[in-house]
Motif scaffolding. Structure first.
Motif, PDB file in Angstrom:
ATOM      1  N   GLY A   8       0.811  -1.213   0.000  1.00 26.66           N
ATOM      2  CA  GLY A   8       0.000   0.000   0.000  1.00 26.66           C
ATOM      3  C   GLY A   8       0.843   1.261   0.000  1.00 26.66           C
ATOM      4  O   GLY A   8       0.527   2.237  -0.695  1.00 26.66           O
ATOM      5  N   ALA A   9       1.932   1.223   0.758  1.00 34.48           N
ATOM      6  CA  ALA A   9       2.821   2.386   0.796  1.00 34.48           C
ATOM      7  C   ALA A   9       3.470   2.622  -0.563  1.00 34.48           C
ATOM      8  O   ALA A   9       3.603   3.770  -1.013  1.00 34.48           O
ATOM      9  CB  ALA A   9       3.883   2.189   1.874  1.00 34.48           C
ATOM     10  N   GLU A  10       3.883   1.521  -1.232  1.00 32.26           N
ATOM     11  CA  GLU A  10       4.481   1.664  -2.555  1.00 32.26           C
ATOM     12  C   GLU A  10       3.478   2.244  -3.555  1.00 32.26           C
ATOM     13  O   GLU A  10       3.820   3.101  -4.379  1.00 32.26           O
ATOM     14  CB  GLU A  10       4.985   0.311  -3.046  1.00 32.26           C
ATOM     15  CG  GLU A  10       6.197  -0.210  -2.262  1.00 32.26           C
ATOM     16  CD  GLU A  10       6.625  -1.595  -2.720  1.00 32.26           C
ATOM     17  OE1 GLU A  10       5.895  -2.170  -3.569  1.00 32.26           O
ATOM     18  OE2 GLU A  10       7.668  -2.087  -2.250  1.00 32.26           O
ATOM     19  N   LYS A  11       2.217   1.779  -3.483  1.00 32.74           N
ATOM     20  CA  LYS A  11       1.192   2.322  -4.368  1.00 32.74           C
ATOM     21  C   LYS A  11       0.977   3.807  -4.098  1.00 32.74           C
ATOM     22  O   LYS A  11       0.827   4.603  -5.033  1.00 32.74           O
ATOM     23  CB  LYS A  11      -0.113   1.563  -4.182  1.00 32.74           C
ATOM     24  CG  LYS A  11      -0.088   0.140  -4.729  1.00 32.74           C
ATOM     25  CD  LYS A  11      -1.443  -0.526  -4.563  1.00 32.74           C
ATOM     26  CE  LYS A  11      -1.433  -1.942  -5.144  1.00 32.74           C
ATOM     27  NZ  LYS A  11      -2.745  -2.623  -4.969  1.00 32.74           N
ATOM     28  N   ALA A  12       0.955   4.157  -2.821  1.00 30.57           N
ATOM     29  CA  ALA A  12       0.766   5.565  -2.468  1.00 30.57           C
ATOM     30  C   ALA A  12       1.911   6.415  -2.997  1.00 30.57           C
ATOM     31  O   ALA A  12       1.704   7.530  -3.492  1.00 30.57           O
ATOM     32  CB  ALA A  12       0.641   5.710  -0.952  1.00 30.57           C
ATOM     33  N   ALA A  47       1.547   9.309  -5.726  1.00 29.47           N
ATOM     34  CA  ALA A  47       2.035  10.663  -5.433  1.00 29.47           C
ATOM     35  C   ALA A  47       3.021  11.132  -6.503  1.00 29.47           C
ATOM     36  O   ALA A  47       2.992  12.295  -6.920  1.00 29.47           O
ATOM     37  CB  ALA A  47       2.681  10.693  -4.050  1.00 29.47           C
ATOM     38  N   MET A  48       3.904  10.219  -6.950  1.00 29.89           N
ATOM     39  CA  MET A  48       4.876  10.584  -7.978  1.00 29.89           C
ATOM     40  C   MET A  48       4.173  10.919  -9.291  1.00 29.89           C
ATOM     41  O   MET A  48       4.526  11.890  -9.963  1.00 29.89           O
ATOM     42  CB  MET A  48       5.875   9.456  -8.171  1.00 29.89           C
ATOM     43  CG  MET A  48       6.802   9.228  -6.977  1.00 29.89           C
ATOM     44  SD  MET A  48       7.946   7.843  -7.220  1.00 29.89           S
ATOM     45  CE  MET A  48       8.879   8.429  -8.635  1.00 29.89           C
ATOM     46  N   ALA A  49       3.155  10.080  -9.660  1.00 29.89           N
ATOM     47  CA  ALA A  49       2.419  10.345 -10.898  1.00 29.89           C
ATOM     48  C   ALA A  49       1.691  11.684 -10.814  1.00 29.89           C
ATOM     49  O   ALA A  49       1.673  12.464 -11.770  1.00 29.89           O
ATOM     50  CB  ALA A  49       1.423   9.211 -11.158  1.00 29.89           C
ATOM     51  N   GLN A  50       1.082  11.939  -9.668  1.00 27.57           N
ATOM     52  CA  GLN A  50       0.388  13.210  -9.484  1.00 27.57           C
ATOM     53  C   GLN A  50       1.366  14.372  -9.571  1.00 27.57           C
ATOM     54  O   GLN A  50       1.073  15.412 -10.168  1.00 27.57           O
ATOM     55  CB  GLN A  50      -0.333  13.226  -8.141  1.00 27.57           C
ATOM     56  CG  GLN A  50      -1.145  14.487  -7.884  1.00 27.57           C
ATOM     57  CD  GLN A  50      -1.892  14.421  -6.567  1.00 27.57           C
ATOM     58  OE1 GLN A  50      -1.824  13.424  -5.846  1.00 27.57           O
ATOM     59  NE2 GLN A  50      -2.605  15.489  -6.238  1.00 27.57           N
TER      60      GLN A  50
END
Length: 465
Positions: A247-251, A255-258
């Protein structure tokens, strides 16, 4: 008969907790020596009379007021009373080990799985109240040691307090873990909190016997690695940890994509802003060009009005100038009357007509009179008359400039050619002269209509050019 001593002092080692001096009866002038980190309690007839700190004392009435006149003051004699001296070690005993005698059942609150846990560690112990300790714990024994390595004492301090420690730890360990919300699998990170809570639960039992605990340490919480429930709990904890990491990696990726999207949007906005700024600049430049053109036209208009005003101030107009030219041509024709025509009157008249025609300023009546009378003169001049490119007035064939506005006469041109008003060359139709670069078509600064070169006013809107 008991041994009589002249000097009473401590003769034990540092592992001894309380030590009783072997001499029980002594003279009233006996010397008592108490070392640093020690205290001595004087007993007489089984009663603790006085407490002595570090120093050298003479046991007499002034130093032991409760003895009174009971002590024998005769030097070398024996006292009829039973006297005892106990030495108490006041040093802090470091690293006294402790541990639970069995494990306690603990139900892990997060998963509801029961497991068994135990604890062990070390503590530092010191005497806080010598009289209370001596009366409550030692009694009539010869002394007591800190551990099992004492000088043949029947009891040690560790043995005396072991049940109290074990009971207090087992009763409070599980409760402390739950109250503090401690993860049992990461319990080593919470040992300081556990140590402080367990110390506060154990300390009252020690202080009741005149002993204090400066420091208390939980060094190990023992877990049953082979317990199936404990293994199951570890597996669940591992899965939860991995899920949290995913979940942290997805977050992080989100965040990076955003962040990248925001950066791209910011760059696009910057490009649009630069383009908008450039468009505005070009627009303002065009507006300035229009303003300059209008200002030039207005200046030309004002200049024309000024010239007219000057001419009126001088008392003549363009018509007066033309009449003066006509008169000049007429005079030249009169002067030539005797030159051509053979000396006759008709010849003189013809000479006058030739002179007038050459001047290009003869009125239409005179032109009509001589039309056809003189070959190659009036008729040809009328047929060669051209329109002024500036004001539209008729320009005689032999004239190079317009008699109305003074503009240079345009040279004849074909269907696909024009005459440049600047250099006079016949060139192909276009916006600019290929010979001198002069603009061939005039653009109206008001309506933008292109007109013939040299025109003073726009044929569409009437704006002065």
């Amino acid at each position: 008969m008991a041994q009589i001593a002249d000097v009473i002092k401590y003769e034990g080692d540092n592992s001894t907790f309380i030590w009783k001096h072997p001499c029980e009866d002594f003279n009233s002038m006996t010397q008592l020596i108490v070392h640093e980190s020690q205290e001595a309690v004087f007993f007489m007839n089984g009663e603790a009379l006085d407490l002595f700190g570090p120093g050298r004392y003479t046991l007499e009435t002034q130093n032991v007021p409760k003895i009174g006149k009971l002590l024998n003051r005769t030097t070398g004699g024996e006292t009829p009373f039973h006297c005892e001296v106990y030495f108490i070690n006041k040093t802090v005993q470091m690293a006294v080990k402790w541990g639970t005698d069995s494990k306690v059942r603990f139900t892990e609150p997060a998963y509801g799985l029961p497991i068994e846990i135990g604890a062990c560690g070390e503590m530092n112990v010191a005497v806080s109240d010598s009289r209370k300790l001596l009366i409550k714990l030692v009694g009539t024994m010869n002394g007591i040691a800190w551990g099992d390595s004492g000088r043949g004492f029947t009891k040690s301090l560790t043995d005396s307090f072991r049940p109290l420690i074990s009971t207090a730890v087992k009763a409070n360990l599980a409760r402390c873990i739950k109250d503090e919300g401690i993860d049992i699998l990461n319990i080593d990170s919470y040992l300081p909190q556990l140590s402080e809570v367990l110390k506060q639960s154990i300390l009252p039992g020690f202080e009741e016997y005149g002993v204090t605990i400066p420091q208390f340490y939980v060094t190990t919480v023992m877990l049953t690695e082979n317990d199936p429930n404990f293994k199951r709990m570890k597996e669940i904890h591992t899965v939860a940890l991995q899920t949290g990491l995913i979940g942290a990696e997805k977050a992080v990726k989100t965040a990076m994509a955003q962040s990248e999207a925001e950066i791209t949007a910011a760059e696009r906005a910057a490009v649009l802003e630069r383009e908008k700024t450039e468009t505005e600049r070009l627009k303002r430049e065009a507006e300035r060009e229009i303003i300059r053109a209008q200002a030039g036209a207005e200046a030309a208009k004002i200049s024309g009005f000024a010239e007219a005003e000057v001419m009126r101030a001088k008392g003549y107009t363009e018509k007066d100038v033309m009449q003066a030219e006509v008169q000049k041509a007429y005079a030249e024709g009169i002067g030539n009357m005797h030159i051509s025509g053979g000396g006759g009157v008709a010849g003189d008249v013809i000479g006058l007509g030739v002179g007038m025609a050459a001047a290009g300023a003869v009125s239409s009546q005179l032109g009509g009179m001589f039309k056809g009378a003189i070959p190659g003169t009036a008729a040809d001049a009328a047929s060669d008359t051209a329109a002024c490119p500036a004001c539209g007035a008729s320009i005689p064939a032999n004239a190079k400039f317009c008699p109305e506005c003074g503009a240079k006469k345009a040279q004849p041109a074909g269907a696909d050619t024009v005459v440049c008003p600047e250099c006079g060359k016949t060139v192909a139709k276009g916006k600019f002269c290929p010979e001198c670069g002069h603009r061939l078509l005039t653009v109206c600064p008001d309506c933008g209509k292109e007109t013939a070169p040299g025109a003073k006013f726009c044929p569409e809107c009437g704006q002065k050019l």
